[in-house]
Every structure is written in structure tokens, then in C-alpha cells.
Design a protein around this motif. Structure first.
Motif, PDB file in Angstrom:
ATOM      1  N   UNK A 117       0.830  -1.207   0.000  1.00  0.00           N
ATOM      2  CA  UNK A 117       0.000   0.000   0.000  1.00  0.00           C
ATOM      3  C   UNK A 117       0.863   1.254   0.000  1.00  0.00           C
ATOM      4  N   UNK A 118       1.979   1.207   0.753  1.00  0.00           N
ATOM      5  CA  UNK A 118       2.847   2.384   0.858  1.00  0.00           C
ATOM      6  C   UNK A 118       3.875   2.468  -0.266  1.00  0.00           C
ATOM      7  N   UNK A 119       3.843   1.514  -1.206  1.00  0.00           N
ATOM      8  CA  UNK A 119       4.825   1.493  -2.283  1.00  0.00           C
ATOM      9  C   UNK A 119       4.877   2.813  -3.062  1.00  0.00           C
ATOM     10  N   UNK A 120       3.741   3.443  -3.373  1.00  0.00           N
ATOM     11  CA  UNK A 120       3.814   4.742  -4.077  1.00  0.00           C
ATOM     12  C   UNK A 120       4.559   5.809  -3.283  1.00  0.00           C
ATOM     13  N   UNK A 121       4.425   5.779  -1.949  1.00  0.00           N
ATOM     14  CA  UNK A 121       5.138   6.753  -1.118  1.00  0.00           C
ATOM     15  C   UNK A 121       6.644   6.514  -1.198  1.00  0.00           C
ATOM     16  N   UNK A 122       7.028   5.226  -1.125  1.00  0.00           N
ATOM     17  CA  UNK A 122       8.455   4.919  -1.184  1.00  0.00           C
ATOM     18  C   UNK A 122       9.040   5.347  -2.522  1.00  0.00           C
ATOM     19  N   UNK A 123       8.402   4.949  -3.615  1.00  0.00           N
ATOM     20  CA  UNK A 123       8.933   5.257  -4.935  1.00  0.00           C
ATOM     21  C   UNK A 123       9.004   6.745  -5.219  1.00  0.00           C
ATOM     22  N   UNK A 124       7.896   7.448  -4.986  1.00  0.00           N
ATOM     23  CA  UNK A 124       7.885   8.884  -5.254  1.00  0.00           C
ATOM     24  C   UNK A 124       8.759   9.631  -4.253  1.00  0.00           C
ATOM     25  N   UNK A 125       8.861   9.080  -3.027  1.00  0.00           N
ATOM     26  CA  UNK A 125       9.709   9.727  -2.015  1.00  0.00           C
ATOM     27  C   UNK A 125      11.181   9.664  -2.374  1.00  0.00           C
ATOM     28  N   UNK A 126      11.641   8.471  -2.843  1.00  0.00           N
ATOM     29  CA  UNK A 126      13.042   8.363  -3.270  1.00  0.00           C
ATOM     30  C   UNK A 126      13.317   9.330  -4.417  1.00  0.00           C
ATOM     31  N   UNK A 127      12.380   9.402  -5.370  1.00  0.00           N
ATOM     32  CA  UNK A 127      12.571  10.306  -6.500  1.00  0.00           C
ATOM     33  C   UNK A 127      12.598  11.762  -6.077  1.00  0.00           C
ATOM     34  N   UNK A 194      -7.668  -3.853   1.863  1.00  0.00           N
ATOM     35  CA  UNK A 194      -6.589  -2.877   2.013  1.00  0.00           C
ATOM     36  C   UNK A 194      -6.915  -1.785   3.022  1.00  0.00           C
ATOM     37  N   UNK A 195      -8.193  -1.439   3.137  1.00  0.00           N
ATOM     38  CA  UNK A 195      -8.581  -0.339   4.027  1.00  0.00           C
ATOM     39  C   UNK A 195      -8.404  -0.684   5.499  1.00  0.00           C
ATOM     40  N   UNK A 196      -8.224  -1.978   5.816  1.00  0.00           N
ATOM     41  CA  UNK A 196      -8.076  -2.393   7.219  1.00  0.00           C
ATOM     42  C   UNK A 196      -6.635  -2.680   7.599  1.00  0.00           C
ATOM     43  N   UNK A 197      -5.689  -2.329   6.748  1.00  0.00           N
ATOM     44  CA  UNK A 197      -4.277  -2.616   7.008  1.00  0.00           C
ATOM     45  C   UNK A 197      -3.694  -1.557   7.930  1.00  0.00           C
ATOM     46  N   UNK A 198      -3.225  -1.992   9.084  1.00  0.00           N
ATOM     47  CA  UNK A 198      -2.662  -1.041  10.045  1.00  0.00           C
ATOM     48  C   UNK A 198      -1.309  -0.535   9.561  1.00  0.00           C
ATOM     49  N   UNK A 199      -1.052   0.729   9.794  1.00  0.00           N
ATOM     50  CA  UNK A 199       0.222   1.321   9.405  1.00  0.00           C
ATOM     51  C   UNK A 199       0.286   1.775   7.960  1.00  0.00           C
ATOM     52  N   UNK A 200      -0.729   1.461   7.174  1.00  0.00           N
ATOM     53  CA  UNK A 200      -0.735   1.886   5.771  1.00  0.00           C
ATOM     54  C   UNK A 200      -1.129   3.358   5.681  1.00  0.00           C
ATOM     55  N   UNK A 201      -0.603   4.022   4.682  1.00  0.00           N
ATOM     56  CA  UNK A 201      -0.868   5.451   4.523  1.00  0.00           C
ATOM     57  C   UNK A 201      -1.385   5.737   3.105  1.00  0.00           C
ATOM     58  N   UNK A 202      -2.585   5.310   2.795  1.00  0.00           N
ATOM     59  CA  UNK A 202      -3.126   5.615   1.463  1.00  0.00           C
ATOM     60  C   UNK A 202      -3.392   7.107   1.324  1.00  0.00           C
ATOM     61  N   UNK A 203      -3.277   7.591   0.112  1.00  0.00           N
ATOM     62  CA  UNK A 203      -3.522   9.004  -0.141  1.00  0.00           C
ATOM     63  C   UNK A 203      -5.021   9.273  -0.121  1.00  0.00           C
ATOM     64  N   UNK A 204      -5.447  10.231   0.676  1.00  0.00           N
ATOM     65  CA  UNK A 204      -6.865  10.547   0.769  1.00  0.00           C
ATOM     66  C   UNK A 204      -7.338  11.224  -0.503  1.00  0.00           C
ATOM     67  N   UNK A 205      -8.638  11.238  -0.701  1.00  0.00           N
ATOM     68  CA  UNK A 205      -9.194  11.867  -1.901  1.00  0.00           C
ATOM     69  C   UNK A 205      -8.904  13.359  -1.927  1.00  0.00           C
ATOM     70  N   UNK A 206      -8.967  14.001  -0.767  1.00  0.00           N
ATOM     71  CA  UNK A 206      -8.691  15.438  -0.714  1.00  0.00           C
ATOM     72  C   UNK A 206      -7.237  15.730  -1.067  1.00  0.00           C
ATOM     73  N   UNK A 207      -6.306  14.956  -0.471  1.00  0.00           N
ATOM     74  CA  UNK A 207      -4.890  15.157  -0.767  1.00  0.00           C
ATOM     75  C   UNK A 207      -4.581  14.815  -2.213  1.00  0.00           C
TER      76      UNK A 207
END
Length: 526
Positions: A117-127, A194-207
Motif C-alpha cells: 500500500x505504501x509502495x507509491x510513497x516509497x517510490x515517489x519519495x526516493x525520487x 486494504x482499508x483495514x491494514x494497520x500502518x498503511x498510509x493511502x492518499x486521501x481523496x482530498x490530498x
């Protein structure tokens, strides 16, 4: 890693529009996709620097600039790539374990799901880290040269890296999120949400909306404004500004399309599934895995449909024993433990001379005949607004008046009785053709107050009707033999009828258990 797309749940693949080969290498495709927006950002950065930064540098400063580019690309980006590949290797290993059916520990599976779930954060964060580190590194390197740096470089160079980094990082996030959901979620969340995974940080619709506006609108617009505000050496055709504007439009349309699909897809799926449920299809389900706000909404919808399906199953099973209408009332809590008093019309139906028939007929044929008779009669009663409450050996007891229109209960009961007698004529024709003795029945109706509800002990309860109205209706049915009339009703029932029913009165009858004689009427079959 290579797998066949057929190994994925079909419901997870339905509705996707990715090429088939995407599903053969899901982790590789997801991991490599990050380079597409990074390359686009690099092209923008190179063009920007070539037009607006390099011409402000001396020959020695330009050489130092290229040297810094080479060193930075050799040291920073490979390190980020190694970290990214290690992360993908972990995802790939776990993916294969799950796909092969290997049982993972709860914490291992939870960790793997959180990483996916956090893979997009890792990839875009490294970039993003690589892009924004360029600002102090390159400015510091150029400022260290003995030749003073043109002041405009201090503004244009950060603009170059910031705009390029924002465009590359935001689109890296979107493409990683889209591919992870389509290619990785179906395996990692076969038994979970996926919505019940603890520690995951999905991007909210507003963000997500803010990020789309930032990457597709704000960044190109700011870059254009700053380019026009920056001092120019000589007038020239603004081809680069036009190129930036075109890129901004393309990115805007792309992100608008991605955003539209990202939001409208679950809305459309929920709409279609809701329509199916409203049409009675309780097998409808939204097979869409989302970690954002849509995830809990989809989960709750599926739970609701599952609950409706279970309720229907219980109601169907329960209704076979107490009647569908009674089952619905009991499940909805409309019947208290002590019942409630209401006006009802009771119907008793009995097959005449059934005991003597049983003496000369095998039990199997008796049961077959009863089931055949009751199937026809129960259908008529229930379709007329009544509810069969008890089977009494060779007959049954039915209740009218528990619908939303209790004022027409007498009319419904009499019409049901007439239909039953008419249907009996057809059934007897069939029995005669089969060599079976025809059936004769008696129907008795009486209207009045009664207690309706679940009555019994806390361990064993029965839905029933209690009161003198029930007893009188049973006695009226017994009078059908004595008066040689198949269908009798009392005054109480007849008072609720209009003149369209043809009734013939009988002399007052003495009825067991009643202090006064009872006036009954024969109903003529239309």
C-alpha cells in the motif's frame, strides 16, 4: 517472476484495460513504471537548464556543472535504485509465497500488505529526495567556483529542479498506485481488505486532488510566470515557454483522466451493484480493492449485501416452517414475546373423510396427495394476503389481516376461499383422470379479536394465534359437514364484505363452547 494472468482471481481482472503481458510480470512492471515520469521530469529539467541556466554560466562554471551532474548521477541515483530494487525484491518474494499457497505468519502478511500500500510513497519519495537534493548540491558546487555566479542562477536553478521533481514525483505516485492496485492487491488481499491494514498510509481523496492540481496546474503555471519574470539577455521567440505550457496541458489532461477513472470507477461499480440489489440480485458484489476512503465504503456495501443474503436465506428457511410473512415479522422484531391483540379473520380448511381414505391408501400416496393439495391451497392463501399458520394433518389454519391493509381482510379471505374451491375442481379432474377418488373440503371463516405472536417458553417458542375467534372459526369449519356446505362464514366476517359476494343464510346453529347460537352463511362459488 512470471505467472499466468489466469492464476489471478477473475473478478479482480475483470474491467481492467492493461495489456495481458502486464499480468505476467506484475512486480517488475510496477517497479519499472516509476522511471517513466522520472525520465519525463529529466527531459524537462535538461531542456530548462539548456535554455535558461547554462547560458548564464561561464565556460569553467559550465564544466563544473557537468562534472557535478556526472558525480551526482553516479553516487545518488544508483544508491536510490539499490534501495528500490531491494524493496521490490522483498515484494516479489512475498508475492510468490502467497501465490504458491504458502502460509505466512500474521505479522509477516500484515507487513507485506503495508509495504504494498505504501509502495507509491516509497517510490515517489526516493525520487523527490533525489530531485530536491540537487538544489543545495548544485548551487553549492557552482558557488564554490572562484568566478562569481550570476544571481539569476540562484532563482532559475531551484525552479528547474523543483518543478521537474514535483512533476516526476507526483506522477510516479499515481502510476505506482494504479499498477499496485491492479497487479499486486489481488494477490496480497485475497483474504482481506486494504482499508483495514494497520500502518498503511493511502492518499486521501482530498490530498489526491491537491496533488493533481499541484502537478498538473500549479507547477507549469509557476514555472511559466517565473520564466517571464526572470531577466532575459535578448528578445527571442518564447518557444520554451510554449513547450512548458503544452506539457502542462498534456499533464493536466492525463491527470484529469487518471483522476476521473480513479474516482468514477468505484462510484460506477457501486451504482451498478446497488441497481442489481434493488432488482433482487443479492449475489451482486463490488470486487474492487481500494485502500483510500472508497475501501471502507466498498467493504460496508459488500457486508450489507452479505447480510441481506443471509437474512433472505434465514427468512426463506424460517418461512417454510412458520410462513414467510410470520418469519418476516419475527425477524424484524414486530412480534413481542407476549404477542399483540389485533383484529383478524381466521380460516380453517379440512379435507372431508380423510381418515377413511387413509385406511385404504398407502402412507406414501397419502403424503403425496396431501403435498399436492396443500401446495395449491397454500399458494392461493398467500397470494391473497393470508398466512398459513399451522398444518393440521389433513387441513390447515390461516390468518388474514396481518398485512398493511387489514381493513380488507374479510374480502381477501372470502376471495381466497372461492379460489380454493375453484382450484379444487381442476385438481379433482386431474385426480379422476389418474384413477384417484376426488377430494372434498370444508372452509370456515370467522373474524374478531385475537392475540398474535410468539408464545411459549424462552427455550422453545411458536408463532400462533390465540383467542375465541380461533375456536369459533374451527367450529364453523366443522359445521360444513352438518350443513352440507363447503364454505361457511359468520356474521362477523360477512359484515366486512360488500354486496358483490353472494351469501345464503342458515338458521342459527348451536356451537360447542358458545353460549349463544351462531348465524352462519354459505358463500356461493362465482
Amino acid at each position: 517472476m512470471s505467472i499466468s494472468s489466469s492464476s489471478l482471481p477473475p473478478s479482480r481482472r475483470r474491467g481492467t484495460h492493461l495489456p495481458e503481458w502486464f499480468y505476467k510480470h506484475p512486480v517488475l512492471v510496477t517497479g519499472v513504471s516509476i522511471f517513466i515520469p522520472q525520465l519525463i521530469g529529466s527531459c524537462f529539467n535538461i531542456a530548462y537548464n539548456a535554455v535558461h541556466v547554462e547560458r548564464l554560466l561561464t565556460t569553467d562554471q559550465l564544466g563544473l556543472f557537468y562534472k557535478t551532474v556526472a558525480i551526482y548521477n553516479v553516487m545518488v541515483y544508483p544508491a536510490a535504485l539499490i534501495v528500490w530494487c531491494c524493496l521490490l525484491r522483498y515484494v516479489r518474494r512475498t508475492y510468490l509465497q502467497i501465490l504458491s499457497g504458502e502460509m505466512l505468519e500474521t505479522h509477516e502478511l500484515e507487513t507485506a500488505r503495508r509495504v504494498v500500500i505504501n509502495l507509491p510513497w516509497y517510490g515517489s519519495g526516493y525520487g523527490a529526495l533525489g530531485w530536491f537534493l540537487c538544489i543545495p548540491v548544485f548551487l553549492g558546487s557552482l558557488a564554490s567556483h572562484e568566478t562569481p555566479l550570476d544571481p539569476r542562477v540562484y532563482a532559475l536553478l531551484p525552479i528547474s529542479f523543483a518543478v521537474s521533481g514535483l512533476i516526476a514525483s507526483t506522477h510516479s505516485f499515481f502510476i505506482l498506485e494504479m499498477l499496485a492496485q491492479k497487479l499486486l492487491y489481488p494477490v496480497f488481499f485475497q483474504q482481506g481488505s486494504p482499508s483495514n491494514t494497520s500502518g498503511a498510509r493511502p492518499l486521501s481523496l482530498r490530498a489526491r486532488g491537491l496533488l493533481w492540481v499541484l502537478s498538473a496546474g500549479v507547477c507549469p503555471i509557476i514555472s511559466l510566470l517565473l520564466l517571464r519574470l526572470a531577466p532575459q539577455q535578448e528578445p527571442e521567440f518564447p518557444w520554451f515557454e510554449i513547450s512548458v505550457g503544452v506539457i502542462g496541458i498534456v499533464f493536466g489532461l492525463t491527470t484529469a483522466w487518471l483522476g476521473g477513472r480513479w474516482i468514477t470507477r468505484p462510484v460506477e461499480d457501486l451504482r451498478d451493484a446497488s441497481r442489481q440489489v434493488s432488482e433482487g440480485n443479492l449475489e451482486a458484489r463490488v470486487d474492487l480493492l481500494r485502500a483510500d476512503e472508497f475501501g471502507p465504503l466498498i467493504d460496508e456495501f459488500n457486508h450489507m449485501v452479505t447480510g441481506l443474503r443471509e437474512k433472505e436465506r434465514v427468512e426463506e428457511t424460517f418461512g417454510r416452517h412458520v410462513g414467510k410473512q410470520a418469519a418476516r415479522m419475527i425477524l424484524e422484531g414486530d412480534l413481542g414475546a407476549r404477542g399483540f391483540e389485533t383484529q383478524v379473520t381466521m380460516m380453517f380448511v379440512d379435507i372431508r373423510s380423510f381418515t377413511s381414505r387413509c385406511e385404504s391408501t398407502s402412507p406414501q400416496k397419502i403424503v403425496e396427495l396431501l403435498n399436492r393439495f396443500l401446495t395449491e391451497m397454500v399458494e392461493i392463501v398467500e397470494s391473497s394476503g393470508g398466512m398459513v399458520n399451522k398444518f393440521l394433518g389433513d387441513g390447515f389454519m390461516a390468518i388474514f389481516g396481518l398485512t398493511s391493509q387489514p381493513e380488507v381482510q374479510q374480502k381477501e379471505a372470502v376471495e381466497a376461499g372461492q379460489k380454493m374451491l375453484a382450484r379444487l375442481i381442476e385438481l379433482n379432474e386431474q385426480l379422476k383422470a389418474e384413477g384417484t377418488v376426488p377430494l372434498e373440503i370444508g372452509i370456515g371463516l370467522h373474524s374478531g379479536p385475537a392475540i398474535v405472536g410468539s408464545i411459549g417458553s424462552p427455550r422453545r417458542m411458536e408463532f400462533t394465534v390465540i383467542g375465541d375467534t380461533v375456536n369459533v372459526a374451527s367450529r364453523v369449519e366443522s359445521l360444513t359437514k352438518q350443513l352440507q356446505s363447503p364454505f361457511l362464514i359468520t356474521n362477523a366476517t360477512r359484515e366486512g364484505l360488500n354486496k358483490e359476494f353472494l351469501c345464503t343464510p342458515h338458521p342459527p346453529q348451536e356451537v360447542r363452547g358458545q353460549s349463544e347460537h351462531l348465524v352462519v352463511w354459505s358463500v356461493t362459488l362465482d
